[in-house]
Scaffold this active site. Structure first.
Site, PDB file in Angstrom:
ATOM      1  N   HIS A  76      10.060  12.431  -3.210  1.00 35.36           N
ATOM      2  CA  HIS A  76      10.649  11.099  -3.388  1.00 35.36           C
ATOM      3  C   HIS A  76      11.160  10.942  -4.810  1.00 35.36           C
ATOM      4  O   HIS A  76      10.466  11.258  -5.761  1.00 35.36           O
ATOM      5  CB  HIS A  76       9.609  10.014  -3.075  1.00 35.36           C
ATOM      6  CG  HIS A  76       9.528   9.706  -1.613  1.00 35.36           C
ATOM      7  ND1 HIS A  76       9.729   8.458  -1.091  1.00 35.36           N
ATOM      8  CD2 HIS A  76       9.298  10.528  -0.571  1.00 35.36           C
ATOM      9  CE1 HIS A  76       9.624   8.527   0.225  1.00 35.36           C
ATOM     10  NE2 HIS A  76       9.352   9.762   0.563  1.00 35.36           N
ATOM     11  N   TYR A 203       6.739  -1.457  -2.653  1.00 31.26           N
ATOM     12  CA  TYR A 203       5.680  -2.390  -3.043  1.00 31.26           C
ATOM     13  C   TYR A 203       6.274  -3.793  -3.039  1.00 31.26           C
ATOM     14  O   TYR A 203       7.320  -4.013  -3.662  1.00 31.26           O
ATOM     15  CB  TYR A 203       5.182  -2.091  -4.465  1.00 31.26           C
ATOM     16  CG  TYR A 203       4.502  -0.747  -4.645  1.00 31.26           C
ATOM     17  CD1 TYR A 203       5.240   0.426  -4.801  1.00 31.26           C
ATOM     18  CD2 TYR A 203       3.111  -0.661  -4.684  1.00 31.26           C
ATOM     19  CE1 TYR A 203       4.608   1.650  -4.979  1.00 31.26           C
ATOM     20  CE2 TYR A 203       2.470   0.566  -4.869  1.00 31.26           C
ATOM     21  CZ  TYR A 203       3.227   1.715  -5.010  1.00 31.26           C
ATOM     22  OH  TYR A 203       2.601   2.916  -5.192  1.00 31.26           O
ATOM     23  N   PRO A 295      -5.729   1.232  -6.039  1.00 29.04           N
ATOM     24  CA  PRO A 295      -4.747   2.202  -5.532  1.00 29.04           C
ATOM     25  C   PRO A 295      -3.286   1.849  -5.815  1.00 29.04           C
ATOM     26  O   PRO A 295      -2.397   2.648  -5.533  1.00 29.04           O
ATOM     27  CB  PRO A 295      -5.013   2.219  -4.015  1.00 29.04           C
ATOM     28  CG  PRO A 295      -5.736   0.952  -3.721  1.00 29.04           C
ATOM     29  CD  PRO A 295      -6.476   0.570  -4.959  1.00 29.04           C
ATOM     30  N   LYS A 299      -2.905   6.531  -8.435  1.00 30.14           N
ATOM     31  CA  LYS A 299      -3.355   7.422  -9.517  1.00 30.14           C
ATOM     32  C   LYS A 299      -4.683   8.156  -9.253  1.00 30.14           C
ATOM     33  O   LYS A 299      -4.980   9.145  -9.924  1.00 30.14           O
ATOM     34  CB  LYS A 299      -3.519   6.614 -10.817  1.00 30.14           C
ATOM     35  CG  LYS A 299      -2.212   6.204 -11.426  1.00 30.14           C
ATOM     36  CD  LYS A 299      -1.571   7.360 -12.166  1.00 30.14           C
ATOM     37  CE  LYS A 299      -0.102   7.207 -12.364  1.00 30.14           C
ATOM     38  NZ  LYS A 299       0.737   7.965 -11.444  1.00 30.14           N
ATOM     39  N   TYR A 387       4.306   6.396 -13.383  1.00 31.36           N
ATOM     40  CA  TYR A 387       4.131   6.620 -11.945  1.00 31.36           C
ATOM     41  C   TYR A 387       4.329   8.108 -11.611  1.00 31.36           C
ATOM     42  O   TYR A 387       3.549   8.693 -10.867  1.00 31.36           O
ATOM     43  CB  TYR A 387       5.106   5.756 -11.141  1.00 31.36           C
ATOM     44  CG  TYR A 387       4.717   5.628  -9.690  1.00 31.36           C
ATOM     45  CD1 TYR A 387       4.034   4.511  -9.231  1.00 31.36           C
ATOM     46  CD2 TYR A 387       5.003   6.647  -8.768  1.00 31.36           C
ATOM     47  CE1 TYR A 387       3.655   4.388  -7.896  1.00 31.36           C
ATOM     48  CE2 TYR A 387       4.625   6.539  -7.440  1.00 31.36           C
ATOM     49  CZ  TYR A 387       3.956   5.406  -7.015  1.00 31.36           C
ATOM     50  OH  TYR A 387       3.576   5.301  -5.693  1.00 31.36           O
TER      51      TYR A 387
HETATM   52  P1  RFL Z   1     -13.892  12.041  -3.273  1.00 32.67           P
HETATM   53  O1  RFL Z   1     -12.623  12.289  -2.534  1.00 32.67           O
HETATM   54  O2  RFL Z   1     -14.644  10.800  -2.974  1.00 32.67           O
HETATM   55  O3  RFL Z   1     -14.832  13.306  -2.997  1.00 32.67           O
HETATM   56  C1  RFL Z   1     -16.194  13.316  -3.344  1.00 32.67           C
HETATM   57  C2  RFL Z   1     -16.908  14.228  -2.360  1.00 32.67           C
HETATM   58  O4  RFL Z   1     -18.285  14.310  -2.742  1.00 32.67           O
HETATM   59  C3  RFL Z   1     -19.089  14.251  -1.564  1.00 32.67           C
HETATM   60  N1  RFL Z   1     -20.448  13.826  -1.959  1.00 32.67           N
HETATM   61  C4  RFL Z   1     -21.494  14.681  -2.095  1.00 32.67           C
HETATM   62  N2  RFL Z   1     -21.589  16.007  -1.900  1.00 32.67           N
HETATM   63  C5  RFL Z   1     -22.802  16.595  -2.112  1.00 32.67           C
HETATM   64  N3  RFL Z   1     -23.909  15.891  -2.496  1.00 32.67           N
HETATM   65  C6  RFL Z   1     -23.854  14.553  -2.694  1.00 32.67           C
HETATM   66  N4  RFL Z   1     -24.931  13.883  -3.052  1.00 32.67           N
HETATM   67  C7  RFL Z   1     -22.600  13.887  -2.488  1.00 32.67           C
HETATM   68  N5  RFL Z   1     -22.177  12.605  -2.589  1.00 32.67           N
HETATM   69  C8  RFL Z   1     -20.874  12.582  -2.270  1.00 32.67           C
HETATM   70  C9  RFL Z   1     -18.337  13.262  -0.672  1.00 32.67           C
HETATM   71  O5  RFL Z   1     -18.684  13.410   0.697  1.00 32.67           O
HETATM   72  C10 RFL Z   1     -16.893  13.667  -0.948  1.00 32.67           C
HETATM   73  O6  RFL Z   1     -16.431  14.660  -0.061  1.00 32.67           O
HETATM   74  O7  RFL Z   1     -13.678  12.085  -4.846  1.00 32.67           O
HETATM   75  P2  RFL Z   1     -12.659  12.966  -5.754  1.00 32.67           P
HETATM   76  O8  RFL Z   1     -12.685  14.399  -5.347  1.00 32.67           O
HETATM   77  O9  RFL Z   1     -12.953  12.589  -7.143  1.00 32.67           O
HETATM   78  O10 RFL Z   1     -11.202  12.441  -5.338  1.00 32.67           O
HETATM   79  C11 RFL Z   1     -10.780  11.140  -5.665  1.00 32.67           C
HETATM   80  C12 RFL Z   1      -9.815  10.615  -4.589  1.00 32.67           C
HETATM   81  O11 RFL Z   1     -10.405  10.771  -3.319  1.00 32.67           O
HETATM   82  C13 RFL Z   1      -9.445   9.127  -4.828  1.00 32.67           C
HETATM   83  O12 RFL Z   1      -9.302   8.860  -6.195  1.00 32.67           O
HETATM   84  C14 RFL Z   1      -8.121   8.751  -4.123  1.00 32.67           C
HETATM   85  O13 RFL Z   1      -8.232   8.808  -2.726  1.00 32.67           O
HETATM   86  C15 RFL Z   1      -7.686   7.335  -4.536  1.00 32.67           C
HETATM   87  N6  RFL Z   1      -6.490   6.873  -3.831  1.00 32.67           N
HETATM   88  C16 RFL Z   1      -5.233   7.309  -4.208  1.00 32.67           C
HETATM   89  N7  RFL Z   1      -5.077   8.199  -5.210  1.00 32.67           N
HETATM   90  C17 RFL Z   1      -3.835   8.693  -5.514  1.00 32.67           C
HETATM   91  O14 RFL Z   1      -3.726   9.504  -6.440  1.00 32.67           O
HETATM   92  N8  RFL Z   1      -2.694   8.306  -4.837  1.00 32.67           N
HETATM   93  C18 RFL Z   1      -2.757   7.407  -3.827  1.00 32.67           C
HETATM   94  O15 RFL Z   1      -1.731   7.147  -3.196  1.00 32.67           O
HETATM   95  C19 RFL Z   1      -4.053   6.837  -3.499  1.00 32.67           C
HETATM   96  N9  RFL Z   1      -4.180   5.969  -2.490  1.00 32.67           N
HETATM   97  C20 RFL Z   1      -6.616   5.989  -2.757  1.00 32.67           C
HETATM   98  C21 RFL Z   1      -5.419   5.531  -2.111  1.00 32.67           C
HETATM   99  C22 RFL Z   1      -7.866   5.540  -2.307  1.00 32.67           C
HETATM  100  C23 RFL Z   1      -7.946   4.661  -1.252  1.00 32.67           C
HETATM  101  N10 RFL Z   1      -9.238   4.268  -0.824  1.00 32.67           N
HETATM  102  C24 RFL Z   1      -9.695   4.503   0.492  1.00 32.67           C
HETATM  103  C25 RFL Z   1     -10.202   3.902  -1.819  1.00 32.67           C
HETATM  104  C26 RFL Z   1      -5.495   4.641  -1.060  1.00 32.67           C
HETATM  105  C27 RFL Z   1      -6.754   4.173  -0.639  1.00 32.67           C
HETATM  106  C28 RFL Z   1      -6.775   3.177   0.465  1.00 32.67           C
HETATM  107  C1  PHB Z   2      -0.374   5.815   0.492  1.00 37.69           C
HETATM  108  O1  PHB Z   2       0.647   6.322   0.994  1.00 37.69           O
HETATM  109  O2  PHB Z   2      -1.482   5.868   1.059  1.00 37.69           O
HETATM  110  C2  PHB Z   2      -0.259   5.111  -0.802  1.00 37.69           C
HETATM  111  C3  PHB Z   2       0.975   5.075  -1.459  1.00 37.69           C
HETATM  112  C4  PHB Z   2       1.072   4.408  -2.677  1.00 37.69           C
HETATM  113  C5  PHB Z   2      -0.053   3.795  -3.209  1.00 37.69           C
HETATM  114  C6  PHB Z   2      -1.277   3.857  -2.561  1.00 37.69           C
HETATM  115  C7  PHB Z   2      -1.381   4.507  -1.343  1.00 37.69           C
HETATM  116  O3  PHB Z   2       0.045   3.141  -4.387  1.00 37.69           O
END
Ligand code: RFL
Ligand code: PHB
Length: 394
Positions: A76, A203, A295, A299, A387
Site C-alpha cells: 500500500h 481511518y 492499534p 505499531k 506510519y
Molecule cells: P503476543 O503476540 O501477545 O505473543 C506473546 C506470546 O506469548 C505466549 N505466552 C506464554 N508462553 C509461554 N509461557 C507463558 N507464561 C506465556 N504467556 C504468554 C502467548 O500465548 C503468545 O503466543 O506478543 P508479541 O510477540 O510481543 O507481539 C505483539 C503483537 O501481537 C501486538 O503488538 C499486535 O497484534 C498489536 N496490533 C497491531 N500491531 C501492528 O503492528 N499493526 C496493526 O495493524 C495492529 N493491529 C493489534 C492490531 C492488536 C490488536 N489487538 C487484538 C490488541 C489490532 C488489534 C485489534
Molecule cells: C488491521 O488491518 O487489522 C489494522 C489496520 C490498521 C490499524 C490497525 C489494524 O491501525
C-alpha cells in the site's frame, strides 16, 4: 518426569517477538529453546495486526521469511483519513524516501516463522507455559507442559516475549520497573468478513465514533468501530455492526462497503503502556511484554519486530566476541523507538476518536488539526514518516 534443558537463549512466547527473535538468533548460529503456553493451532489462528512497516517487511525478506508475503501481501502506498466531509490522503512514497507498507496478517507472519523454524528440524515447545523465572547469574525458566509436569530450561539469557499478560514482566521486582500508562475510555469492536474490501486502509472520525476499513486480501475485509468499554459482542449481530460502520464513513465510502457474514468478531480495549527498563539481570523484555500501543497507528507488531532486531544484534555480538556494548544499550535503544510509536499512536488515537468529555472546543481543535494535515505537506510528511516506520538505529 522432570527434565532439565541447557541452551544459550530461552525464549518465552511464540508470538511475533519470540518467533522473530528465534529466527534471527538461529541464523547467527545461537542455540535456543522457545516455550509457548498455547497450541500451534491457537497461535496460528489468532487474528490481530495487519499492517507491516517498510522496515518490518524488508527484514522478513532479507532474512528469508518473506517469500509468501511477497506473493500474497498487498503493498500500500498510503492511507486515507476522513473527518466528516474532509479527506486527507497520506501518500507514503511521495512524502518519504519512497517507502510503502504491506498489508499481511500477523497470523500469516506467525505461520511463516513457525514453518521456517520447524523446517530446520528445531522444535517449538507448544503448550509449555513458563511459570517462574530466575534472571540472576545462572538464569533459568521453570515451565509446565500440557500434562502438568514441570521442567527447567537453563540458559545464558532469557528473552521475555510473552505478551502483555505473560510472566516475564511480572517476575521483575516492582521497585525496579517504572510503569507509564494511559487507559482510553473505549475499545475497538472488529470483524473479519469474506467480502471484497473497499481497497484502501481508511481511518474515519465521525461524531458517533471512530471507524476503520482495512483488509487482508482481495476477498477478506477487516473493519473496526470504536465502542464503549461495556460493549458485549452478543449485542452486536452482523447487521447492527454493518449499519453502524456505514453510518460512520462518508457516503462515498459507505456505498462501497460490501456486507456479508462475519467470520471473526472481537473487542479490544485501547491502552498505552510502557515498562522501563527492558532489562533485568539476564532477562530482556521485548514486544507487548514491555509495551502496548493503541492499534490506531498499527505499531504493536512492528515494535515487537524492532525490539528483537536490536536484541538479536546484541546477543549475537555477545556470543561472537564477548562484546556487550549493544546488550548494555538494548533498553535505551529499543525504548527510543517505543516512545516514538507511543507518541504517534496516542496522537492519532486522540485525533480520530470521540472521547466522552470532548467538548466543542476540543472538537474544533481536532478539526483544525485535520485542516492542517489537509493543507500542509509538512504535516502529512510527519504522519507518513511515522506510519511507514522510522529506521532502525545503528
Ligand atoms: P503476543 O503476540 O501477545 O505473543 C506473546 C506470546 O506469548 C505466549 N505466552 C506464554 N508462553 C509461554 N509461557 C507463558 N507464561 C506465556 N504467556 C504468554 C502467548 O500465548 C503468545 O503466543 O506478543 P508479541 O510477540 O510481543 O507481539 C505483539 C503483537 O501481537 C501486538 O503488538 C499486535 O497484534 C498489536 N496490533 C497491531 N500491531 C501492528 O503492528 N499493526 C496493526 O495493524 C495492529 N493491529 C493489534 C492490531 C492488536 C490488536 N489487538 C487484538 C490488541 C489490532 C488489534 C485489534
Ligand atoms: C488491521 O488491518 O487489522 C489494522 C489496520 C490498521 C490499524 C490497525 C489494524 O491501525
Amino acid at each position: 518426569m522432570s527434565e532439565t534443558i541447557r541452551t544459550q537463549v530461552a525464549i518465552i512466547g511464540a508470538g511475533p517477538a519470540g518467533l522473530m527473535l528465534a529466527h534471527l538468533l538461529q541464523r547467527s548460529g545461537i542455540e535456543l529453546v522457545i516455550l509457548e503456553s498455547r497450541s500451534r493451532d491457537y497461535v496460528e489462528s489468532r487474528v490481530r495486526a495487519g499492517v507491516l512497516e517498510h522496515g518490518t517487511s524488508e527484514l522478513l525478506r532479507e532474512t528469508g521469511v518473506g517469500e509468501r508475503m511477497r506473493r500474497e501481501g498487498l503493498v500500500h502506498r498510503g492511507i486515507a483519513l476522513r473527518f466528516n466531509d474532509r479527506s486527507v490522503r497520506i501518500d507514503f512514497p511521495d512524502l518519504t524516501d519512497g517507502k510503502t507498507v504491506t498489508v499481511y496478517g500477523q497470523q500469516e507472519v506467525v505461520k511463516d516463522l513457525i514453518a521456517a523454524r520447524l523446517a530446520t528440524g528445531a522444535p517449538i515447545l507448544f503448550e509449555c507455559a513458563a511459570v517462574a523465572i530466575d534472571a540472576g547469574d545462572e538464569p533459568s525458566v521453570r515451565y509446565r507442559d500440557a500434562g502438568g509436569a514441570e521442567h527447567v530450561v537453563r540458559a545464558d539469557f532469557i528473552g521475555g516475549c510473552d505478551g502483555f499478560h505473560g510472566v516475564s514482566r511480572h517476575s521483575i521486582p516492582k521497585e525496579t520497573l517504572k510503569i507509564f500508562e494511559r487507559a482510553y475510555p473505549f475499545g475497538w469492536l472488529g470483524i473479519m468478513s469474506e467480502t471484497p474490501p473497499v481497497g484502501d486502509v481508511i481511518y474515519a472520525r465521525h461524531e458517533r465514533g471512530f471507524a476503520l476499513a482495512s483488509l487482508r486480501n482481495p476477498n477478506l475485509s477487516r473493519y473496526y468501530i470504536q465502542c464503549g468499554l461495556d460493549t458485549e459482542i452478543a449485542d452486536w449481530p452482523d447487521d447492527r455492526f454493518w449499519d453502524e460502520l456505514k453510518r460512520r464513513f462518508p457516503d462515498d465510502i459507505g456505498r462501497k462497503i460490501v456486507t456479508g457474514p462475519s467470520i471473526e468478531k472481537s473487542i479490544a480495549p485501547l491502552r498505552s503502556f510502557v515498562a522501563e527498563p527492558l532489562r533485568y539481570g539476564r532477562l530482556f523484555l521485548a514486544g507487548d511484554a514491555a509495551h502496548i500501543v493503541p492499534p490506531t497507528g498499527a505499531k504493536g507488531l512492528n515494535l515487537a519486530i524492532s525490539d528483537v532486531f536490536y536484541l538479536q544484534r546484541a546477543l549475537a555480538a555477545h556470543f561472537a566476541n564477548g562484546d556487550d556494548r549493544y546488550l548494555e544499550r538494548y533498553s535505551d535503544m529499543a525504548l527510543r523507538r517505543v516512545w516514538a510509536a507511543e507518541r504517534f499512536s496516542w496522537w492519532l488515537t486522540k485525533l480520530l476518536h470521540v472521547f466522552p468529555d470532548d467538548d466543542a472546543f476540543e472538537t474544533r481543535i481536532k478539526l483544525s488539526e485535520f485542516d492542517h494535515l489537509h493543507r500542509s505537506k509538512h504535516a502529512r510528511a510527519m504522519v507518513a514518516e511515522q506510519y511507514a516506520g522510522l529506521p532502525f538505529e545503528d
